[in-house]
Scaffold this motif. Structure first.
Motif, PDB file in Angstrom:
ATOM      1  N   VAL A 109       0.827  -1.210   0.000  1.00  0.00           N
ATOM      2  CA  VAL A 109       0.000   0.000   0.000  1.00  0.00           C
ATOM      3  C   VAL A 109       0.858   1.255   0.000  1.00  0.00           C
ATOM      4  CG1 VAL A 109      -1.641   1.386   1.326  1.00  0.00           C
ATOM      5  CG2 VAL A 109      -2.038  -1.060   1.028  1.00  0.00           C
ATOM      6  N   ALA A 114      -3.860   2.978  -1.879  1.00  0.00           N
ATOM      7  CA  ALA A 114      -4.689   3.646  -0.879  1.00  0.00           C
ATOM      8  C   ALA A 114      -5.925   4.251  -1.547  1.00  0.00           C
ATOM      9  CB  ALA A 114      -3.897   4.722  -0.149  1.00  0.00           C
ATOM     10  N   VAL A 137      -0.966   9.123   1.333  1.00  0.00           N
ATOM     11  CA  VAL A 137      -1.966   8.239   1.944  1.00  0.00           C
ATOM     12  C   VAL A 137      -2.700   8.964   3.056  1.00  0.00           C
ATOM     13  CG1 VAL A 137      -2.348   6.078   3.172  1.00  0.00           C
ATOM     14  CG2 VAL A 137      -0.665   6.171   1.331  1.00  0.00           C
ATOM     15  N   ILE A 142      -6.836   7.601   4.803  1.00  0.00           N
ATOM     16  CA  ILE A 142      -6.693   6.180   5.101  1.00  0.00           C
ATOM     17  C   ILE A 142      -5.682   6.016   6.232  1.00  0.00           C
ATOM     18  CG2 ILE A 142      -5.893   3.952   4.216  1.00  0.00           C
ATOM     19  CD1 ILE A 142      -8.471   4.634   2.980  1.00  0.00           C
TER      20      ILE A 142
END
Length: 232
Positions: A109, A114, A137, A142
């Motif tokens: 990620v 994300a 991100v 998130i």
């Protein structure tokens, strides 16, 4: 997948009003599990400690990043993986157990994934491996829990969709309700989840009474002992 009973948005929001420590205290009062289980150890760190508590249902799988594919330079993202995430009720938290030894050779990620997770109704990502591209991100809203930060995605490969996983000593089943913040991340047993906020509020008020008393001119060990006994 057993996710019952599902909480209403109001009940989920009630859980978000408390930090993970107070939620853990409340869960303990129900005696549904040992007090040294149900939470990840200190190997899993919160990447955005100033963010509010995260609450969501776990979508699980396993990850390897160290081994290249047999053919080609990358593993292809699979539509079945994204569909597997959508099988879990929203709000969702992707939980990937990194099976590399040591974990964290690559970070699955970053900003692109994300964005995909957010589009899939995810509020967070939990891994015993690595994450990357933190500023982007964070801007997406998130939350990230991981053991490390990495430069590259390496050869990220997702498999064992919907499998039970382990995060920092915490067992996570697909559909488990998770709560996380700067202190760490834990699971909330489904059978008591709707009752936890009221208990947490009561415990918080009781603790505040003791804190206020310790700061007051009326403090004495004898009175403190009485207050602690009443709280217990």
């Amino acid at each position: 997948m057993a996710v019952a009973p599902l909480l209403t948005e109001e009940e989920l929001d009630a859980l978000r009003q408390f930090d993970t420590c107070m939620i853990a205290n409340a869960v303990e009062t129900f005696n549904v599990r040992l007090h040294n289980t149900g939470f990840a150890d200190a190997s899993i760190r919160c990447m955005f400690p100033d963010a509010p508590p995260m609450v969501g249902y776990a979508a699980t799988a396993r990850l390897r990043s160290g081994d290249p594919p047999i053919a080609g330079g990358t593993f292809r993202d699979r539509a079945d993986f994204w569909n597997c995430i959508l099988e879990v009720p929203a709000p969702r938290i992707l939980v990937l157990q990194d099976m590399d030894r040591p974990a964290g050779r690559g970070a699955f990620v970053g900003d692109m994934h994300a964005a995909i997770l957010k589009a899939l109704g995810c509020v967070g990502y939990l891994t015993n491996g690595a994450v990357r591209e933190l500023p982007s991100v964070r801007a997406m809203g998130i939350q990230l829990f991981a053991s490390s930060i990495a430069v590259s995605h390496a050869y990220a490969h997702i498999f064992d969709l919907g499998a039970p996983v382990t995060m920092g000593g915490m067992e996570v089943q697909p559909g488990d309700l998770l709560h996380g913040d700067r202190h760490g991340v834990m699971s909330i047993p489904a059978e008591i989840a709707d009752k936890v906020p009221a208990v947490a509020e009561g415990l918080q008020q009781a603790e505040q009474k003791i804190i206020d008393f310790c700061r007051s001119s009326a403090f004495s060990v004898a009175k403190l002992s009485d207050l602690v006994k009443k709280k217990s």
